[in-house]
Design a protein around this motif. Structure first.
Motif, mmCIF file in Angstrom:
data_model
loop_
_atom_site.group_PDB
_atom_site.id
_atom_site.type_symbol
_atom_site.label_atom_id
_atom_site.label_comp_id
_atom_site.label_asym_id
_atom_site.label_seq_id
_atom_site.Cartn_x
_atom_site.Cartn_y
_atom_site.Cartn_z
ATOM 1 N N LEU A 24 11.174 17.344 -13.999
ATOM 2 C CA LEU A 24 11.368 18.362 -12.958
ATOM 3 C C LEU A 24 10.581 18.017 -11.699
ATOM 4 C CD1 LEU A 24 11.278 21.667 -15.038
ATOM 5 C CD2 LEU A 24 13.239 20.691 -13.839
ATOM 6 N N ASN A 25 9.357 17.555 -11.884
ATOM 7 C CA ASN A 25 8.554 17.157 -10.723
ATOM 8 C C ASN A 25 9.188 15.990 -9.985
ATOM 9 O OD1 ASN A 25 6.405 18.998 -10.606
ATOM 10 N ND2 ASN A 25 5.331 17.958 -12.287
ATOM 11 N N TYR A 26 9.761 15.075 -10.751
ATOM 12 C CA TYR A 26 10.451 13.943 -10.120
ATOM 13 C C TYR A 26 11.660 14.440 -9.329
ATOM 14 C CZ TYR A 26 13.111 9.624 -9.588
ATOM 15 O OH TYR A 26 13.832 8.571 -9.066
ATOM 16 N N THR A 27 12.402 15.365 -9.935
ATOM 17 C CA THR A 27 13.575 15.931 -9.270
ATOM 18 C C THR A 27 13.174 16.687 -8.023
ATOM 19 O OG1 THR A 27 14.705 16.134 -11.391
ATOM 20 C CG2 THR A 27 15.548 17.470 -9.575
ATOM 21 N N ALA A 28 12.074 17.437 -8.113
ATOM 22 C CA ALA A 28 11.617 18.239 -6.980
ATOM 23 C C ALA A 28 10.993 17.389 -5.880
ATOM 24 C CB ALA A 28 10.604 19.286 -7.452
ATOM 25 N N GLY A 29 10.826 16.106 -6.128
ATOM 26 C CA GLY A 29 10.262 15.218 -5.108
ATOM 27 C C GLY A 29 11.286 14.737 -4.104
ATOM 28 N N ILE A 37 19.023 23.817 -9.522
ATOM 29 C CA ILE A 37 19.230 23.837 -10.966
ATOM 30 C C ILE A 37 19.577 25.268 -11.379
ATOM 31 C CG2 ILE A 37 18.174 23.496 -13.231
ATOM 32 C CD1 ILE A 37 16.430 21.350 -12.039
ATOM 33 N N LEU A 38 20.751 25.446 -11.933
ATOM 34 C CA LEU A 38 21.220 26.751 -12.414
ATOM 35 C C LEU A 38 21.103 27.836 -11.348
ATOM 36 C CD1 LEU A 38 19.666 26.697 -16.009
ATOM 37 C CD2 LEU A 38 22.012 26.149 -15.335
ATOM 38 N N GLY A 39 21.439 27.477 -10.106
ATOM 39 C CA GLY A 39 21.427 28.458 -9.029
ATOM 40 C C GLY A 39 20.081 28.645 -8.364
ATOM 41 N N TYR A 40 19.055 27.911 -8.789
ATOM 42 C CA TYR A 40 17.718 28.022 -8.207
ATOM 43 C C TYR A 40 17.397 26.764 -7.395
ATOM 44 C CZ TYR A 40 16.605 32.096 -11.082
ATOM 45 O OH TYR A 40 16.592 33.344 -11.654
ATOM 46 N N ASP A 41 16.727 26.961 -6.259
ATOM 47 C CA ASP A 41 16.176 25.838 -5.508
ATOM 48 C C ASP A 41 14.874 25.415 -6.176
ATOM 49 O OD1 ASP A 41 18.238 26.447 -3.840
ATOM 50 O OD2 ASP A 41 17.055 26.489 -2.007
ATOM 51 N N VAL A 42 14.700 24.104 -6.326
ATOM 52 C CA VAL A 42 13.488 23.586 -6.971
ATOM 53 C C VAL A 42 12.624 22.925 -5.900
ATOM 54 C CG1 VAL A 42 12.571 22.143 -8.813
ATOM 55 C CG2 VAL A 42 14.845 23.157 -9.050
#
Length: 473
Positions: A24-29, A37-42
């Motif tokens: 998730l941290n990698y994705t949020a980078g 993800i599932l309608g949420y901004d990360v």
């Protein structure tokens, strides 16, 4: 072996959990766009200090989406109600529209306050161009803060519950009005003739920018932050003289206006000024163009005593007027001036050509003043917001996007009747993570001999003074 099984399960869960958080941290980078993800901004919010993420809504409210501290190991999930704006903007009208992006307001531990648009998952608070609440050596103040207030060691102390005050006092309002994009004023028979070509093309490669004004005591800090690109139908306006136009009147003016819809969001952060020993509010105002109602293809010829639409196909055709539809030219603008001698020859007075680039620059941007309705609204709320109203403009960036084209050309040539000056303004704004200041053109030019008091600056000295007239502030 039976006793070891629960321990192995726990270790496996820890391993899987760590892998998930790492992923998730990698994705949020992501520094180029927002990961959803599932309608949420990360978001991965890096740096130090406290922040709030908020979003203006069509009903005039400002919704706080998240409060927290930067630097958390875990990514932040935020539900952004974009659908409310998309529903509001994506009608059957042939218009250009750019849904607003969320905003983040933050105060770092080393005493910096900033506001920026969120267009990527990785948010670096410490690297943004911010307002330093410590001030400079000229405004340092000794003294203590009220008990419990946050002391940054400079002039201002902040209420420890500043985010709660923001939540309860932030508001937004949408304005839909005709606003002048370009203009020309010739004073005191300064020229015999004028010849001009104005060309404006707005399309999907035009980006809407949040323009932010923060008022702290004697100074205002302006910054811009990239928003969304426009979608929908393009606007192409070509307004030019039909050969050289003679100037017979003492004052000659022309303004090109289009119908623009834009957001004005405003809030106050409570502070204590150690220099004046008074409780004050730090005013914050943000503007963002969300819709261009004027779209289509237009050719307009200036005839000297009037104008003629030679080609007119589209929605809400642009207007040509002899008075500007604006609140004011920004009092923060710097006026560029050029001396033109009376040689009897044609002279280039002003030439500005804005083309597409990968980032906002002085050659790829355009700013237009806010309209009268918005300026009057902010001024009616408080003197602080009125001061910010006289500093703000709506900012557009021309960036490469697919095969779309966006340009702005402003060309004015004159045949002087006497020695004179040509003047136009640029608005200096701080830009995002690049820590640079960009001079964005505001294309309202004045040709004058300096014998009138109406220009905002003395053309001979370049010294600018504030006016009590909203149109000249």
């Amino acid at each position: 072996m039976v006793r070891k099984q629960p321990l192995l399960v726990v270790l496996l869960l820890i391993l899987l959990g760590g892998t998930t958080v790492g992923a998730l941290n990698y994705t949020a980078g992501n520094e180029d766009s927002v990961t959803r993800i599932l309608g949420y901004d990360v978001y991965k919010i890096e740096g130090s200090g406290n922040y709030i993420i908020y979003y203006p809504l069509p009903n005039g409210s400002v919704k706080v989406l998240k409060k927290g501290k930067a630097g958390s190991f875990f990514p932040t999930f935020v539900k952004v109600p974009r659908h409310e704006w998309i529903k509001e903007l994506s009608t059957d009208e042939k218009a250009l529209y750019a849904p607003p992006t969320p905003l983040i307001l933050y105060i770092t531990k080393d005493g910096k306050l900033g506001v920026k648009s969120i267009t990527s998952s990785r948010i670096k608070l410490e690297s943004e161009k911010t307002l330093n609440l410590k001030g400079d050596y000229q405004v340092q103040a000794k003294g203590s803060c009220p008990r419990g207030w946050i002391d940054f060691g400079g002039r201002y102390c902040l209420n420890p519950q500043w985010d709660l005050y923001f939540d309860s006092r932030a508001k937004a309002k949408t304005f839909d009005e005709w606003v002048s994009v370009m203009g020309l004023k010739i004073e005191n028979w300064a020229t015999e003739k004028v010849d001009f070509d104005w060309h404006l093309v707005l399309s999907k490669s035009t980006y809407s920018y949040w323009t932010v004004g923060i008022d702290v005591g004697p100074f205002t800090v302006l910054s811009v932050s990239k928003g969304h690109h426009f979608e929908g139908w393009a606007l192409d306006v070509y307004y030019k003289t039909n050969g050289p136009v003679p100037i017979y009147s003492r004052t000659w003016e022309r303004y090109l206006s289009i119908r623009v819809e834009y957001i004005v969001a405003h809030a106050k952060v409570p502070a204590y000024d150690k220099l004046t020993k008074r409780y004050v509010d730090i005013g914050i105002v943000q503007t963002y163009p969300i819709k261009i109602h004027s779209t289509g293809d237009y050719n307009i010829k200036e005839l000297g005593e009037g104008w003629r639409f030679e080609k007119s196909a589209g929605q809400n055709p642009p207007k040509i007027t002899k008075t500007p539809n604006i609140w004011s030219i920004s009092r923060e603008a710097e006026w560029k001036r050029k001396w033109i001698g009376n040689t009897g020859n044609w002279e280039e007075a002003v030439f500005i050509k804005q083309l597409q680039a990968n980032s906002l620059s002085s050659k790829s941007s355009l700013s237009i003043p806010i309209g009268y309705a918005a300026g009057n609204y902010l001024t009616g709320i408080s003197p602080t917001l009125g001061k910010l109203a006289s500093a703000l403009s709506l900012t557009f960036g021309f960036h490469k996007y697919m095969n779309a084209v966006s340009i702005a050309v402003y060309d004015v040539d004159i045949k002087p009747r006497k020695n004179c000056y040509s003047m136009y303004s640029v608005l200096g704004v701080n830009v995002g993570t690049e820590r640079i200041k960009v001079n964005v053109p505001v294309v309202f030019s004045i040709i004058t001999d300096g014998g009138s008091s109406s220009p905002p600056c003395n053309p001979r000295t370049g010294v600018c003074v504030e006016s009590t007239s909203p149109r000249e502030r």
